[in-house]
Design an enzyme around this catalytic site. Structure first.
Site, PDB file in Angstrom:
ATOM      1  N   PRO A 176      70.471 -36.029  37.025  1.00  0.00           N
ATOM      2  CG  PRO A 176      71.356 -33.849  36.957  1.00  0.00           C
ATOM      3  CD  PRO A 176      71.758 -35.299  36.935  1.00  0.00           C
ATOM      4  CG  MET A 177      67.450 -37.031  33.409  1.00  0.00           C
ATOM      5  SD  MET A 177      67.078 -38.562  32.545  1.00  0.00           S
ATOM      6  CE  MET A 177      66.958 -39.710  33.907  1.00  0.00           C
ATOM      7  CD  GLN A 191      71.305 -29.647  37.823  1.00  0.00           C
ATOM      8  OE1 GLN A 191      70.234 -29.641  37.213  1.00  0.00           O
ATOM      9  NE2 GLN A 191      72.401 -30.178  37.320  1.00  0.00           N
ATOM     10  CB  CYS A 218      69.970 -26.332  31.264  1.00  0.00           C
ATOM     11  SG  CYS A 218      68.342 -26.484  30.502  1.00  0.00           S
ATOM     12  N   GLY A 239      76.817 -39.305  29.814  1.00  0.00           N
ATOM     13  CA  GLY A 239      76.490 -39.322  28.392  1.00  0.00           C
ATOM     14  C   GLY A 239      76.619 -40.696  27.773  1.00  0.00           C
ATOM     15  N   GLY A 293      71.513 -41.523  32.839  1.00  0.00           N
ATOM     16  CA  GLY A 293      70.260 -40.785  32.741  1.00  0.00           C
ATOM     17  C   GLY A 293      69.207 -41.568  31.978  1.00  0.00           C
ATOM     18  NE  ARG A 294      69.835 -39.559  26.780  1.00  0.00           N
ATOM     19  CZ  ARG A 294      70.515 -39.332  25.669  1.00  0.00           C
ATOM     20  NH1 ARG A 294      69.856 -39.049  24.560  1.00  0.00           N
ATOM     21  NH2 ARG A 294      71.831 -39.400  25.658  1.00  0.00           N
TER      22      ARG A 294
END
Ligand SMILES: Cc1cc2nc3c(=O)[nH]c(=O)nc-3n(C[C@H](O)[C@H](O)[C@H](O)COP(=O)(O)O)c2cc1C
Length: 351
Positions: free
Chosen positions: A23-24, A77, A107, A208, A231-232
């Site tokens: 989730p981003m 989320q 967060c 991560g 993610g990224r």
């Protein structure tokens, strides 16, 4: 070699691969999630959605609850700090068609933490557990929780809080083993993920710094996690998902890059409208066209254009062969209009 194309379960929900798209906020729109599923993610997740926004029936917030039928399995989320209003929001997430409700206890952004939500809950295990149990009682879909390691550098609070959340009813945990204080600096410490796995009897997802199959394999082997979250590395680069789940590493052609980006632009415009989409999309131009794929000035030309139609024209002019690919993609995948389920009327508070 661990096979990432293996299904696993969160409660009764079957996740077809051991790769989860992260989730981003400001990234995980429906177009991103649908693309992620197409490239091998077994589970996709909405960005964090505010319980207060849901409670106040904020129109933009309710837009985040729109689920397309080719996204499943999908987690929505939530973030918030009040168990009752979070339980109410979770009911709406369930009604919207999500397969899982995920809770954001990680967060690090001040706007969120100062309200007692996000990573702050790692410092308030009692409230965190009350939130999970209120939600687990309120909905039939499984509840998952995403954590950071703790608030401060070196914290191991996730090892204390995680098992409490499982006792309270969480069906899976995701750990991003950085502290809130670290934000995104330093490295994710997956030794902590391995410890968490040993402490709970629900699946743990490792989040991560996972950006390749080699890294995914190493983290799964070292931690015993059920899945990895990416993610990224997937921003503007769905091909990395394909590689991580087990295809040979390959650089996409310029035509493929343009085709995926044009499709992404079109779907995002349908989802957000031209005005919101055209500023939202600017960061994606750099992500897709960077990585040595296109000369830097080209990306700079695109970000100053006013309309996404003009962006699309320039992209296709730079790789005319993409047009055929776009047509093929559009004929193969259902269009947004076909797959976007209408929100049940109750989402708008009845009437
Ligand atoms: C731009 C951005 C937005 C993010 N938004 C969220 C979010 O809404 N909810 C959440 O749980 N994590 C969020 N994260 C954290 C990611 O889900 C993930 O845990 C983190 O980026 C580490 O994984 P990575 O190294 O694969 O990026 C965000 C990360 C980034 C970079």
């Amino acid at each position: 070699m661990i096979d990432l194309r293996q299904a696993w379960l969160v409660g009764p929900v079957e996740i077809p691969t051991r790769l989860v798209l992260a989730p981003m906020a400001g990234v995980s729109v429906q177009a991103f999630r649908r693309q992620g599923r197409r490239f091998g993610a077994g589970l996709v997740c909405s960005e964090m959605v505010s319980c207060a926004g849901i409670e106040h029936r904020n129109e933009r917030t309710l837009g985040y609850l729109r689920v397309a039928d080719d996204e499943h399995p999908l987690a929505i989320q939530l973030f918030g700090s009040d168990p009752d209003s979070m339980a109410e929001a979770a009911r709406m997430v369930e009604a919207a068609g999500a397969d899982l409700v995920d809770l954001n206890f990680g967060c690090p952004v001040r706007k969120v933490t100062k309200t007692g939500a996000g990573a702050t809950l790692l410092d308030d295990p009692d409230r965190a557990a009350r939130i999970v149990s209120a939600i687990a009682r309120a909905v039939d879909i499984p509840v998952s929780v995403k954590l950071r390691r703790g608030l401060r550098n070196g914290s191991r609070d996730c090892l204390r809080v995680g098992p409490l959340l499982v006792d309270a009813g969480a069906s899976s945990l995701t750990l991003h083993p950085r502290s809130a204080q670290q934000m995104y600096t330093g490295a994710a410490d997956h030794a902590l993920t391995a410890e968490l796995v040993s402490l709970v009897d629900v699946p743990v997802v490792a989040s991560g710094d996972i950006d390749s199959r080699a890294r995914a394999q190493a983290v799964l082997a070292r931690t015993g996690a059920a899945a990895v979250m990416v993610g990224r590395a997937a921003q503007g680069n769905p091909w990395v998902l394909e590689e991580i789940v087990g295809s040979d590493r390959r650089e996409p052609s310029r035509e493929e890059v343009v085709a995926e980006l044009v499709l992404f632009v079109r779907e995002t415009v349908r989802e957000l409208g031209e005005r919101r989409a055209s500023s939202f999309l600017k960061k994606f131009y750099g992500w897709y066209l960077g990585r040595g794929r296109f000369p830097r000035p080209f990306k700079q030309e695109l970000v100053v254009l006013d309309s996404t139609e003009e962006v699309e024209r320039r992209l296709i002019a730079a790789a005319p062969g993409a047009l055929e690919l776009i047509e093929r993609l559009e004929s193969e995948i259902p269009s947004g209009d076909e797959v976007t389920l209408e929100l049940p009327i109750s989402i708008y508070g009845g009437g």
